[in-house]
Design a protein around this motif. Structure first.
Motif, PDB file in Angstrom:
ATOM      1  N   ALA A 300       0.569  -0.726   0.380  1.00 52.93           N
ATOM      2  CA  ALA A 300       0.046   0.115   0.505  1.00 52.93           C
ATOM      3  C   ALA A 300       0.516   0.953   0.060  1.00 52.93           C
ATOM      4  O   ALA A 300       2.085   1.529   0.189  1.00 52.93           O
ATOM      5  N   CYS A 301       0.304   2.095  -0.006  1.00 52.06           N
ATOM      6  CA  CYS A 301       1.161   3.661   0.084  1.00 52.06           C
ATOM      7  C   CYS A 301       0.707   4.983   0.868  1.00 52.06           C
ATOM      8  O   CYS A 301      -0.670   4.167   0.767  1.00 52.06           O
ATOM      9  N   GLY A 302       0.863   5.221   1.703  1.00 57.75           N
ATOM     10  CA  GLY A 302       1.252   6.383   1.936  1.00 57.75           C
ATOM     11  C   GLY A 302      -0.284   5.610   4.146  1.00 57.75           C
ATOM     12  O   GLY A 302       0.119   5.210   3.863  1.00 57.75           O
ATOM     13  N   GLY A 398     -11.936  14.758   1.492  1.00 58.55           N
ATOM     14  CA  GLY A 398     -11.086  15.734   1.478  1.00 58.55           C
ATOM     15  C   GLY A 398      -9.071  14.745   1.262  1.00 58.55           C
ATOM     16  O   GLY A 398      -9.531  13.286   1.184  1.00 58.55           O
ATOM     17  N   VAL A 399      -8.215  15.461   0.832  1.00 57.42           N
ATOM     18  CA  VAL A 399      -7.286  15.112   0.653  1.00 57.42           C
ATOM     19  C   VAL A 399      -6.747  14.160   1.435  1.00 57.42           C
ATOM     20  O   VAL A 399      -5.961  13.326   1.273  1.00 57.42           O
ATOM     21  N   ALA A 400      -6.745  14.593   2.685  1.00 64.52           N
ATOM     22  CA  ALA A 400      -5.681  13.935   3.258  1.00 64.52           C
ATOM     23  C   ALA A 400      -7.210  12.794   4.484  1.00 64.52           C
ATOM     24  O   ALA A 400      -7.695  13.377   4.123  1.00 64.52           O
ATOM     25  N   ALA A 401      -7.013  11.690   4.632  1.00 68.47           N
ATOM     26  CA  ALA A 401      -7.612  10.043   4.369  1.00 68.47           C
ATOM     27  C   ALA A 401      -7.963  10.612   6.224  1.00 68.47           C
ATOM     28  O   ALA A 401      -7.439  10.831   6.494  1.00 68.47           O
ATOM     29  N   THR A 402      -9.074  10.680   5.991  1.00 73.58           N
ATOM     30  CA  THR A 402      -9.453  10.020   7.786  1.00 73.58           C
ATOM     31  C   THR A 402     -10.362   9.042   7.974  1.00 73.58           C
ATOM     32  O   THR A 402      -9.830   7.972   8.079  1.00 73.58           O
ATOM     33  N   ALA A 407     -11.602   2.995   8.669  1.00 79.43           N
ATOM     34  CA  ALA A 407     -12.173   2.250   7.632  1.00 79.43           C
ATOM     35  C   ALA A 407     -11.201   0.582   7.351  1.00 79.43           C
ATOM     36  O   ALA A 407     -11.633  -0.187   7.358  1.00 79.43           O
ATOM     37  N   GLN A 408     -10.432   1.344   6.889  1.00 84.28           N
ATOM     38  CA  GLN A 408      -9.301   0.345   6.294  1.00 84.28           C
ATOM     39  C   GLN A 408      -8.956  -0.556   7.338  1.00 84.28           C
ATOM     40  O   GLN A 408      -8.243  -1.601   7.529  1.00 84.28           O
ATOM     41  N   ILE A 409      -8.493   0.480   8.959  1.00 85.95           N
ATOM     42  CA  ILE A 409      -7.675  -0.630  10.345  1.00 85.95           C
ATOM     43  C   ILE A 409      -9.320  -2.122  10.213  1.00 85.95           C
ATOM     44  O   ILE A 409      -9.576  -2.433  11.106  1.00 85.95           O
ATOM     45  N   THR A 605      -5.847  11.120  -5.362  1.00 84.04           N
ATOM     46  CA  THR A 605      -5.840   9.466  -5.957  1.00 84.04           C
ATOM     47  C   THR A 605      -4.179   9.682  -7.414  1.00 84.04           C
ATOM     48  O   THR A 605      -4.566  10.583  -8.001  1.00 84.04           O
ATOM     49  N   VAL A 606      -3.253   8.725  -6.875  1.00 87.50           N
ATOM     50  CA  VAL A 606      -2.117   9.379  -7.313  1.00 87.50           C
ATOM     51  C   VAL A 606      -1.545   7.870  -8.460  1.00 87.50           C
ATOM     52  O   VAL A 606      -1.344   7.085  -7.574  1.00 87.50           O
ATOM     53  N   THR A 607      -2.478   8.520  -8.811  1.00 87.62           N
ATOM     54  CA  THR A 607      -2.372   6.785 -10.594  1.00 87.62           C
ATOM     55  C   THR A 607      -0.927   7.602 -11.432  1.00 87.62           C
ATOM     56  O   THR A 607      -0.386   6.858 -12.561  1.00 87.62           O
TER      57      THR A 607
END
Ligand code: AGP
Length: 609
Positions: A300-302, A398-402, A407-409, A605-607
């Motif tokens: 994963a990233c970031g 928001g660009v900063a994921a919260t 939810a991923q955790i 989104t870093v494509t």
């Protein structure tokens, strides 16, 4: 990176395109522009900066009256942010216009060849070659010219093209970058993401890799690169268009922080049935195979990588399976040891991050089973994986994921419990106890957020500090890494996050009187070790801001400031302990006057790699 929208229909397209771009602005905001088909010619309006600048340029009659056109919001890769480098681009004749997301890897060669053939370039971008290629191949048939152009380009891209001689035609194509169709009545849309047209239609068609789309107001046709028509289903999405609005909050990030209890409820819904056990329906990898897994490899990233780090602790602890973890950009260029009994878990909010997708594809080609944890239905990650675990956090702008991080955790905790169930490394009673506690977290978080008052006060005391150190151990370490990333990305304050035990091997040299040190010090088996590290920080007269478990009175005497979170078992604590760090970063950035929803240089989104 970069947002694309295209419209063709009966309505005036200027406002539809502009409003679509507003929903895509999180993908980049270095410049923006529109090109529309207007009375047999193309009208182009572009501006440097975010959409407010374009809005000013569009005031008055600009682009008014047209019924088909393209819009673009840019995250600069090739060529600095400038009007000339802003999309849409034109060809030499001014009759063809394109918008592109992605990278044309052979653009230098193409540019040299096209220049030698007499084409005049006006930008430094890689994308402009596509408009000149289409011009070169155009002989009255825009679809064929686009197809021939695709044959000459390499890289990953999604683009749309219009021609002044075809007043209602849009041609699009994609390879490894997102592009979707919004199907309306007597009108149609193409966009990088669903929110761009969600207020107009919920009927969506997915465009696959190496496919083209030919769109008029009356219909949409998807073609392969031999121009053979392809069948494609229309999916009706259930998202609410209001999800893309701020709903009374001053920023999307704040709204999304406060939506976390609801997101978490959705992540868990139906997966922890009252009768016991864990149910993960979309997993699609048979239990028989999962039982044989001897290694989980997380890529994963970031922020998604930080969720993966929490995954390492819970997978080891609950499912007793060996876990390796790498940032996707490293994994893809290493020679990882994988086998059919390795489960590779790619975590990506967007499901479109280029490095994560490449890592997942590499893993699959080496015979590993691949699972995608993602928030976006139908995203590329879901197509590159054997199984899917949706985070169901809802739309995040928001660009900063919260909320997607929390939810991923939870999703990876569910996976760990599921593997523990299959591998019988926990007995059903233990699993039920953890499941019951997990179900109680949304309410704990809701209460916490309702009553939280310390983060803003602490932010006021420290926001002018030039540097923050974050320390944690065990599951507190990924929380620190995430807290430090949040602060640096939205406030631009340099931060370091370290395993607390590593501090004395270097970072302690950074500490001075008053240096803020954020320590995640929840109750748990490493708590006393963390306390020793706090003592070391205090001995250097640095200031300790602790995240601690409610009821721990002793921590007050060890810290300058405490942010208490509700008591949970150790393995579930990251779900809650990351929240005060999100809030701290948020308030510091606000106090510094930063634009938290659009941090400089970032895109959601870093494509591109
Ligand atoms: C989060 O705040 C970031 N801006 C960023 O690190 C992000 O998590 C990363 O780019 C990965 O994105 P993904 O989850 O969509 O793959």
């Amino acid at each position: 990176m970069c947002g694309i929208i295209a419209y063709t229909g009966q309505r005036q397209c200027k406002e539809l395109l502009f409003q679509g771009l507003r929903k895509l602005e999180y993908r980049g905001y270095d410049s923006a522009g529109l090109s529309v088909l207007s009375n047999g010619h193309i009208e182009l309006v572009r501006a440097v900066g975010n959409l407010d600048s374009l809005e000013k340029e569009l005031e008055g009659d600009g682009c008014t009256g047209a019924h088909a056109g393209l819009g673009h919001t840019r995250w600069a890769t090739h060529g600095r942010p400038s009007t000339a480098n802003a999309h849409p681009h034109l060809d030499c004749t001014g009759k063809i216009s394109i918008v592109l997301n992605g990278i044309i890897e052979n653009y230098q060669d193409l540019r040299e060849k096209l220049t030698a053939e007499g084409h005049k370039f006006t930008s430094e971008t890689d994308a402009e070659v596509v408009s000149h290629l289409v011009e070169k191949h155009y002989d009255g048939d825009l679809v064929e010219a686009t197809r021939l152009s695709i044959g000459e380009i390499s890289g990953h891209y999604a683009f749309c093209v219009i021609h002044s001689g075809h007043p209602d035609l849009i041609v699009g194509a994609r390879k490894e970058c997102p592009l979707l169709i919004g199907v309306g009545e007597g009108e149609n849309f193409i966009a990088s993401a669903i929110p761009a047209f969600l207020s107009e239609t919920r009927d969506v068609m997915v465009i696959g890799d190496d496919e083209m789309v030919v769109m008029t107001p009356d219909g949409v046709q998807i073609l392969d690169l031999d121009k053979q028509p392809l069948d494609r289903e229309i999916t009706r999405v259930s998202w609410n268009a209001d999800a893309a609005e701020k709903g009374g909050y001053e920023t999307f990030m704040r709204k999304e922080i406060y939506e976390q209890p609801d997101s978490l409820t959705d992540t868990l819904a139906g997966r922890l049935p009252a009768g016991g056990g864990i149910v993960l329906e979309e997993l699609a990898i048979p239990d028989k195979e999962l039982a044989k897994i001897d290694k989980v490899y997380i890529v994963a990233c970031g922020t998604s990588y930080h969720a993966g780090l929490v995954g390492r602790y819970v997978l080891e602890n609950w499912a007793r399976v060996a876990v390796e973890l790498d940032v996707a950009s490293e994994f893809r260029y290493r020679d990882p040891v994988l086998s059919p009994t390795t489960l590779v878990v790619g975590i990506s909010q967007s499901g479109e991050t280029a490095d994560t997708l490449a890592a997942m594809r590499q893993a699959r080609s080496q015979g590993a089973r691949v699972l995608a944890i993602t928030n976006i239905m139908g995203s590329q990650a879901t197509r590159d994986a054997d199984g899917i675990l949706y985070t169901r956090a809802g739309l995040e702008i928001g660009v900063a994921a919260t909320k997607t991080h929390v939810a991923q955790i939870a999703a990876i905790q569910l996976l760990a419990l599921y593997l523990a169930q299959i591998r019988q490394t926990m007995d059903p009673k233990e699993i039920s106890e953890v499941a019951a506690e997990l179900k109680s977290i949304p309410d704990l978080m809701r209460n916490y957020l309702k009553n939280e008052a310390s983060a803003y006060e602490i932010a006021k005391r420290y926001y002018q500090q030039p540097f923050f150190l974050y320390l944690g151990r065990g599951v507190g370490l990924p929380v620190c890494l995430e807290g430090a990333l949040k602060l640096k990305e939205i406030s631009y304050i340099p931060t370091e996050a370290y395993a607390a035990g590593e501090m004395k091997h270097g970072p302690i040299a950074l500490l001075d009187k008053g240096s803020p040190v954020v320590v995640v010090a929840n109750d748990g088996h490493v708590y006393e070790k963390v306390v020793s590290n706090i003592e070391e920080v205090r001995a250097r007269r640095a200031s300790v801001i602790a995240v601690a478990t409610e009821g721990n009175e002793r921590i007050k005497s060890l810290s300058d400031d405490v942010m208490y979170i509700p008591r949970t078992s150790e393995m579930l604590s990251p779900l809650l302990s990351v929240v005060p760090l999100q809030l701290l970063a948020y308030y510091i950035a606000q106090l510094k006057g930063c634009n938290v929803d659009q941090p400089r240089n970032l895109a959601k989104t870093v494509t591109v790699e």
